[in-house]
Design a protein around this motif. Structure first.
Motif, PDB file in Angstrom:
ATOM      1  N   PRO A  51      -9.475 -11.330  10.083  1.00 55.57           N
ATOM      2  CA  PRO A  51     -10.203 -10.427   9.193  1.00 55.57           C
ATOM      3  C   PRO A  51      -9.341  -9.937   8.033  1.00 55.57           C
ATOM      4  CG  PRO A  51      -9.612  -9.300  11.226  1.00 55.57           C
ATOM      5  CD  PRO A  51      -9.163 -10.708  11.386  1.00 55.57           C
ATOM      6  N   VAL A  52      -9.974  -9.799   6.876  1.00 59.60           N
ATOM      7  CA  VAL A  52      -9.359  -9.195   5.693  1.00 59.60           C
ATOM      8  C   VAL A  52     -10.303  -8.105   5.202  1.00 59.60           C
ATOM      9  CG1 VAL A  52      -8.767  -9.560   3.261  1.00 59.60           C
ATOM     10  CG2 VAL A  52      -8.015 -11.198   4.987  1.00 59.60           C
ATOM     11  N   ALA A  53      -9.748  -6.928   4.921  1.00 58.15           N
ATOM     12  CA  ALA A  53     -10.563  -5.787   4.504  1.00 58.15           C
ATOM     13  C   ALA A  53     -10.406  -5.523   3.012  1.00 58.15           C
ATOM     14  CB  ALA A  53     -10.172  -4.545   5.297  1.00 58.15           C
ATOM     15  N   TYR A  54     -11.531  -5.427   2.332  1.00 59.55           N
ATOM     16  CA  TYR A  54     -11.556  -4.962   0.942  1.00 59.55           C
ATOM     17  C   TYR A  54     -11.991  -3.502   0.949  1.00 59.55           C
ATOM     18  CZ  TYR A  54     -11.013  -9.558  -1.301  1.00 59.55           C
ATOM     19  OH  TYR A  54     -10.526 -10.760  -1.759  1.00 59.55           O
ATOM     20  N   ILE A  55     -11.318  -2.667   0.176  1.00 65.08           N
ATOM     21  CA  ILE A  55     -11.587  -1.233   0.200  1.00 65.08           C
ATOM     22  C   ILE A  55     -11.639  -0.666  -1.220  1.00 65.08           C
ATOM     23  CG2 ILE A  55     -10.697   1.043   0.869  1.00 65.08           C
ATOM     24  CD1 ILE A  55      -9.479  -0.241   3.338  1.00 65.08           C
ATOM     25  N   LYS A  56     -12.646   0.154  -1.468  1.00 61.82           N
ATOM     26  CA  LYS A  56     -12.705   0.976  -2.671  1.00 61.82           C
ATOM     27  C   LYS A  56     -12.485   2.420  -2.235  1.00 61.82           C
ATOM     28  CE  LYS A  56     -15.898   2.908  -6.054  1.00 61.82           C
ATOM     29  NZ  LYS A  56     -17.330   3.071  -6.426  1.00 61.82           N
ATOM     30  N   LEU A  57     -11.544   3.111  -2.867  1.00 59.52           N
ATOM     31  CA  LEU A  57     -11.237   4.486  -2.508  1.00 59.52           C
ATOM     32  C   LEU A  57     -12.114   5.471  -3.278  1.00 59.52           C
ATOM     33  CD1 LEU A  57      -7.334   4.322  -2.447  1.00 59.52           C
ATOM     34  CD2 LEU A  57      -8.908   4.196  -0.499  1.00 59.52           C
ATOM     35  N   LYS A  58     -12.247   6.651  -2.719  1.00 60.75           N
ATOM     36  CA  LYS A  58     -12.950   7.711  -3.421  1.00 60.75           C
ATOM     37  C   LYS A  58     -12.142   8.137  -4.649  1.00 60.75           C
ATOM     38  CE  LYS A  58     -15.147   9.579   0.750  1.00 60.75           C
ATOM     39  NZ  LYS A  58     -15.162  10.699   1.731  1.00 60.75           N
ATOM     40  N   GLU A  59     -12.844   8.660  -5.630  1.00 65.27           N
ATOM     41  CA  GLU A  59     -12.190   9.076  -6.869  1.00 65.27           C
ATOM     42  C   GLU A  59     -11.109  10.116  -6.585  1.00 65.27           C
ATOM     43  OE1 GLU A  59     -13.462  10.808 -11.282  1.00 65.27           O
ATOM     44  OE2 GLU A  59     -14.984  10.137  -9.851  1.00 65.27           O
ATOM     45  N   GLY A  60      -9.927   9.868  -7.143  1.00 69.18           N
ATOM     46  CA  GLY A  60      -8.829  10.811  -6.987  1.00 69.18           C
ATOM     47  C   GLY A  60      -7.996  10.603  -5.739  1.00 69.18           C
ATOM     48  N   GLU A  61      -8.400   9.669  -4.876  1.00 69.78           N
ATOM     49  CA  GLU A  61      -7.662   9.422  -3.633  1.00 69.78           C
ATOM     50  C   GLU A  61      -6.667   8.269  -3.821  1.00 69.78           C
ATOM     51  OE1 GLU A  61      -7.759  11.097  -0.931  1.00 69.78           O
ATOM     52  OE2 GLU A  61      -9.596  12.291  -1.063  1.00 69.78           O
ATOM     53  N   SER A  62      -5.609   8.293  -3.023  1.00 64.77           N
ATOM     54  CA  SER A  62      -4.633   7.196  -3.035  1.00 64.77           C
ATOM     55  C   SER A  62      -4.334   6.800  -1.597  1.00 64.77           C
ATOM     56  CB  SER A  62      -3.344   7.622  -3.750  1.00 64.77           C
ATOM     57  OG  SER A  62      -2.735   8.717  -3.090  1.00 64.77           O
ATOM     58  N   LEU A  63      -4.077   5.525  -1.393  1.00 62.50           N
ATOM     59  CA  LEU A  63      -3.834   5.005  -0.048  1.00 62.50           C
ATOM     60  C   LEU A  63      -3.195   3.631  -0.191  1.00 62.50           C
ATOM     61  CD1 LEU A  63      -4.508   5.758   2.961  1.00 62.50           C
ATOM     62  CD2 LEU A  63      -6.555   4.345   2.727  1.00 62.50           C
ATOM     63  N   ASP A  64      -2.240   3.312   0.690  1.00 67.68           N
ATOM     64  CA  ASP A  64      -1.655   1.969   0.647  1.00 67.68           C
ATOM     65  C   ASP A  64      -1.984   1.216   1.932  1.00 67.68           C
ATOM     66  OD1 ASP A  64       0.142   2.854   2.645  1.00 67.68           O
ATOM     67  OD2 ASP A  64       1.660   3.382   1.165  1.00 67.68           O
ATOM     68  N   GLU A  65      -1.674  -0.056   1.925  1.00 67.26           N
ATOM     69  CA  GLU A  65      -2.033  -0.925   3.044  1.00 67.26           C
ATOM     70  C   GLU A  65      -1.369  -0.474   4.342  1.00 67.26           C
ATOM     71  OE1 GLU A  65      -2.369  -5.715   3.824  1.00 67.26           O
ATOM     72  OE2 GLU A  65      -0.603  -4.965   2.773  1.00 67.26           O
ATOM     73  N   LYS A  66      -0.080  -0.124   4.292  1.00 63.35           N
ATOM     74  CA  LYS A  66       0.647   0.267   5.497  1.00 63.35           C
ATOM     75  C   LYS A  66       0.016   1.500   6.143  1.00 63.35           C
ATOM     76  CE  LYS A  66       5.281   1.517   7.164  1.00 63.35           C
ATOM     77  NZ  LYS A  66       6.702   1.744   6.763  1.00 63.35           N
ATOM     78  N   THR A  67      -0.343   2.476   5.337  1.00 64.08           N
ATOM     79  CA  THR A  67      -0.956   3.701   5.861  1.00 64.08           C
ATOM     80  C   THR A  67      -2.328   3.404   6.471  1.00 64.08           C
ATOM     81  OG1 THR A  67       0.181   4.980   4.148  1.00 64.08           O
ATOM     82  CG2 THR A  67      -1.625   6.068   5.297  1.00 64.08           C
ATOM     83  N   MET A  68      -3.100   2.541   5.796  1.00 69.21           N
ATOM     84  CA  MET A  68      -4.424   2.208   6.304  1.00 69.21           C
ATOM     85  C   MET A  68      -4.327   1.485   7.637  1.00 69.21           C
ATOM     86  SD  MET A  68      -7.702   2.425   5.403  1.00 69.21           S
ATOM     87  CE  MET A  68      -8.293   2.701   7.063  1.00 69.21           C
ATOM     88  N   LEU A  69      -3.423   0.532   7.750  1.00 69.18           N
ATOM     89  CA  LEU A  69      -3.257  -0.197   9.005  1.00 69.18           C
ATOM     90  C   LEU A  69      -2.780   0.717  10.116  1.00 69.18           C
ATOM     91  CD1 LEU A  69      -1.689  -3.525   7.671  1.00 69.18           C
ATOM     92  CD2 LEU A  69      -4.019  -3.178   8.522  1.00 69.18           C
ATOM     93  N   GLY A  70      -1.917   1.669   9.771  1.00 62.94           N
ATOM     94  CA  GLY A  70      -1.456   2.643  10.772  1.00 62.94           C
ATOM     95  C   GLY A  70      -2.602   3.486  11.288  1.00 62.94           C
ATOM     96  N   PHE A  71      -3.507   3.871  10.384  1.00 66.83           N
ATOM     97  CA  PHE A  71      -4.681   4.650  10.776  1.00 66.83           C
ATOM     98  C   PHE A  71      -5.589   3.843  11.701  1.00 66.83           C
ATOM     99  CE2 PHE A  71      -9.193   5.485   9.929  1.00 66.83           C
ATOM    100  CZ  PHE A  71      -9.283   6.826  10.269  1.00 66.83           C
ATOM    101  N   LEU A  72      -5.739   2.555  11.438  1.00 71.00           N
ATOM    102  CA  LEU A  72      -6.670   1.726  12.194  1.00 71.00           C
ATOM    103  C   LEU A  72      -6.178   1.410  13.606  1.00 71.00           C
ATOM    104  CD1 LEU A  72      -7.869  -0.788   9.439  1.00 71.00           C
ATOM    105  CD2 LEU A  72      -9.149   1.121  10.435  1.00 71.00           C
ATOM    106  N   LYS A  73      -4.878   1.547  13.852  1.00 69.86           N
ATOM    107  CA  LYS A  73      -4.349   1.249  15.183  1.00 69.86           C
ATOM    108  C   LYS A  73      -4.999   2.094  16.272  1.00 69.86           C
ATOM    109  CE  LYS A  73       0.212  -0.520  13.840  1.00 69.86           C
ATOM    110  NZ  LYS A  73       1.677  -0.283  13.870  1.00 69.86           N
ATOM    111  N   ASP A  74      -5.458   3.279  15.912  1.00 64.55           N
ATOM    112  CA  ASP A  74      -6.097   4.159  16.887  1.00 64.55           C
ATOM    113  C   ASP A  74      -7.589   3.880  17.043  1.00 64.55           C
ATOM    114  OD1 ASP A  74      -3.707   5.498  17.360  1.00 64.55           O
ATOM    115  OD2 ASP A  74      -4.078   6.954  15.765  1.00 64.55           O
TER     116      ASP A  74
END
Length: 572
Positions: free
Chosen positions: A507-530
Motif C-alpha cells: 500500500p501507498v498512501a496519498y494525503i492532503k493536509l488541512k490548511e495550516g497543518e504540517s506533517l512528515d512521512e516519519k511522523t505519519m507512519l509512527g502514528f499509524l503503528k497504533d
C-alpha cells in the motif's frame, strides 16, 4: 446458488426493516416520463425547477418537454430506439431534453462535459448516437463541435446558456462572461447545428409511442465497471422506474411537497439522475440546481431556497463539515443528507454530525442497478458505518471471492451481488462482459467486498479492484484510509496498491493536509503503528496539495495510480 423463500436466514435484513416499509411491496414500473408528465399536470403552477434564481413551473416544464419531443420527431426524425447524446451540466435544458427523449422512446446517452475528446468519441461511436444536445458554453461546445468534425455527430442541437438565467443574471453573464460563450453560427459545424430555442418555439405535438417497459431501453449509461474501456449499461424503462418506486417506498413520503431537493451532483451521473431528478420531479417536489458545486454558490443556494434534502458524495460532505464558512446556521435547513458514490469515512460522518443536525444516511449503488441497491433508513438513525439494508424487492448475497457461484456465510467477507427489478438488461453490444458480470442464476456481481452483520445490515470493506494482495494476504485500502483519517492534521486521503518485489503488492498512501497543518512521512507512519498491522502499514506516504477527483467529486484512485507510475516508476 438457488433462490429460496424469503426467510430471516436467507434474507437477514427482513428483521431489521423500518416500521411501515415492506420488503416485498409491489414495485411500480410505469415509465418515468409518464409519471413526470402526470406530475406536471397535477402540480400546475407549482415550481418544479430553480436554476440560479430562474424558476420553471411544472406546467411550463411539461409543455417544453412535449414541444421538444414533437420537434425531435418531426424535424430531426428521431424515432423509438434511436440513441441521443446529452452533453451539458445541470440546467433546465438537460431536464427538458432528458424527458423529451424518453417521451418518444429514444435512448438517453449521458456524457460528462469534462470528459476528454477521446472518451466522448468512444461513447458516441460505441452507442451509435448521431444526434447530440448541448449548450453554447465553450467548455462544452468545443468538444461537441469536434465530434461533428469527426463524423460521429450529424445533428447538434445547441441551447443558449444565458436563456436559462433570470433577467439580470442573463444580462450580466453576457456582459461579464461573454467570452465563455461559443458562437455556433460561426462554427465549422454550423451546417449541423440546430437551435434548441427554435425547436421549442415550433411547438410540435409529439406522436404517441408504444413502449414496453421491460424490454425497451431508456438510458444507456456508460461506466468503466471494474476494468477496461467504458461499457454501455442498458437500463430499461422498467429498471429506472423500479428504482424510483423502491426509493419512494424507502423514503416514506420524504420526496413529496413541500420537500426541496438540492441538485449539486451532476444529472449525467446515475446517482443524481435518479435521486436528484426522477425521484423528486415525479413526486411533485422542487429541484434546486447548480451547474457545479462551488461553496459560495452552494451556501447562497441554501440561504435563498432552503432545500431540506441533500444527496451528496463524501467529499462534498467533508467540505461542508470542515470549511468554516459552512456554518451550522447555513446548513440548518438540511433535514436529510444522503451520501453515495463512494464510501463515507467515519471521520467525515462525525465531523458533519457536529455541524449539522441532519440525519445522514449512507446509501450504495452502481450504474448497472439504476443505481440504488441499499440505503440506511431515511427517517430514523441507522447503524454507523453501514450502507443500510437492501431496498424493497432487492435481493443481496455475498459471494466467495474465489468462486462467485458460491455464497459465503453471514458475517464472512464476500463480493456483494444483487438481483432486483432495477438491475440492467446488460451491456450494449458486449455479450462477454454481460456474462462475466452475472452469476449463473442472475445475480449482478458488483466487485465490492463486504458482509452482513448479525442484524442483516450491510458493511462494505472495499472494491475488489482496489484490493491489495500483500504476501498472500488481502489488504483493504479503506481500512488504512480510516486509520489515516484519525490523525487530526489529515484533510483527505486515498490509498492505492503498487508493485512490490518482495510482497507482490504494497500500500501507498496519498494525503492532503488541512490548511495550516504540517506533517512528515516519519511522523505519519509512527502514528499509524497504533492503528494498523505491520502488513497494512503503507510502504510510502506521499503528500499533495490536492488529490484528484472525478466529476462527481469522488477521490480518483486511477489518477493516483497514473501519478505513481509517472513519478515513481513502480505503479501497477
Amino acid at each position: 446458488m438457488t433462490d429460496t423463500a424469503p426467510t430471516q436466514e436467507t434474507r437477514p435484513w427482513l428483521k431489521s426493516y423500518p416500521d411501515g416499509i415492506d420488503w416485498d411491496v409491489k414495485i411500480d414500473t410505469t415509465p418515468v416520463h409518464e409519471q413526470f408528465l402526470a406530475s406536471c399536470a397535477k402540480m400546475g403552477e407549482a415550481t418544479a425547477l430553480d436554476f440560479l434564481g430562474a424558476t420553471t413551473s411544472f406546467r411550463d416544464l411539461g409543455e417544453a418537454v412535449n414541444a421538444l419531443a414533437g420537434a425531435l420527431q418531426t424535424e430531426l426524425g428521431v424515432k423509438k430506439g434511436d440513441r441521443v447524446a446529452l452533453l451539458m451540466p445541470n440546467c433546465p435544458f438537460y431536464v427538458v431534453s432528458y424527458y423529451a427523449l424518453l417521451r418518444i422512446g429514444a435512448i438517453v446517452v449521458n456524457c460528462n462535459p469534462l470528459y476528454s475528446l477521446s472518451e466522448l468519441s468512444h461513447i458516441v461511436s460505441n452507442s451509435g448516437a448521431t444526434v447530440m444536445i448541448t449548450i453554447d458554453l465553450k467548455v462544452t461546445f468545443d468538444n461537441a463541435e469536434k465530434l461533428v468534425g469527426q463524423g460521429h455527430i450529424k445533428k447538434l442541437i445547441t441551447a443558449h446558456f444565458p436563456d436559462a438565467l433570470p433577467g439580470l443574471k442573463k444580462f450580466l453573464f453576457k456582459l461579464v462572461k461573454g467570452k465563455d460563450l461559443a458562437k455556433p453560427e460561426k462554427s465549422n459545424a454550423a451546417r449541423a447545428i440546430i437551435s434548441y430555442a427554435e425547436l421549442i418555439a415550433h411547438n410540435h405535438a409529439p406522436e404517441p409511442v408504444t413502449i414496453d417497459p421491460e424490454t425497451d431501453v431508456a438510458v444507456q449509461q456508460y461506466t468503466g465497471g471494474t476494468t477496461g474501456t467504458p461499457k454501455g449499461a442498458m437500463l430499461s424503462h422498467a429498471n429506472i422506474a423500479a428504482n424510483l418506486s423502491q426509493i419512494d417506498h424507502w423514503g416514506c413520503g420524504l420526496f413529496y411537497p413541500p420537500t426541496k431537493v438540492a441538485a449539486v451532483l451532476p444529472f449525467f451521473h446515475i446517482f443524481a439522475m435518479t435521486v436528484c431528478l426522477n425521484v423528486p420531479l415525479c413526486s411533485g417536489a422542487q429541484v434546486v440546481m447548480l451547474p457545479r458545486f462551488e461553496m459560495k454558490a452552494f451556501l447562497s443556494l441554501l440561504k435563498r431556497t432552503r432545500p431540506n434534502v441533500l444527496p451528496a458524495v463524501p467529499t462534498l460532505l467533508h467540505a461542508l463539515a470542515t470549511k468554516p464558512e459552512a456554518t451550522s446556521e447555513a446548513l440548518s435547513c438540511i433535514e436529510v443528507a444522503i451520501s453515495g458514490g463512494a464510501g463515507l469515512p467515519e471521520e467525515t460522518r462525525q465531523a458533519f454530525a457536529k455541524k449539522s443536525k441532519a440525519l445522514l444516511a449512507e446509501g450504495y449503488g452502481l450504474t448497472e442497478a439504476s443505481p440504488v441497491v441499499a440505503c440506511a433508513a431515511l427517517r430514523v438513525p441507522s447503524k454507523p458505518g453501514s450502507i443500510g439494508l437492501p431496498l424493497p424487492a432487492s435481493d443481496v448475497r455475498f459471494l466467495d471471492l474465489e468462486d462467485p457461484e458460491k455464497s459465503v456465510k453471514r458475517g464472512e467477507k464476500g463480493e456483494l451481488a444483487v438481483k432486483g427489478p432495477q438491475v440492467m438488461l446488460g451491456y450494449f453490444n458486449n455479450e462477454e462482459a454481460t456474462r462475466e458480470v452475472f452469476t449463473s442464476d442472475g445475480y449482478l456481481r458488483t466487485a465490492d467486498v463486504g458482509y452482513f452483520d448479525e442484524d442483516g445490515y450491510i458493511f462494505l470493506v472495499d472494491r475488489i479492484k482496489d484490493l491489495i494482495i500483500c504476501s498472500g494476504f488481502n489488504i483493504y485500502p479503506r481500512a488504512i484510509e480510516d486509520a489515516i483519517y484519525k490523525h487530526p492534521a489529515v484533510d483527505e486521503t486515498s490509498v492505492i496498491g503498487v508493485k512490490d518485489e518482495y510482497r507482490g503488492e504494497a500500500p501507498v498512501a496519498y494525503i492532503k493536509l488541512k490548511e495550516g497543518e504540517s506533517l512528515d512521512e516519519k511522523t505519519m507512519l509512527g502514528f499509524l503503528k497504533d492503528h494498523l498491522s505491520k502488513m497494512e502499514m503503507p510502504r510510502q506516504v506521499i503528500f499533495r496539495d490536492e488529490l484528484p477527483k472525478t466529476m462527481i467529486g469522488k477521490l480518483s484512485k486511477n489518477d493516483l495510480r497514473d501519478d505513481y507510475k509517472k513519478h515513481h516508476g513502480k505503479g501497477e
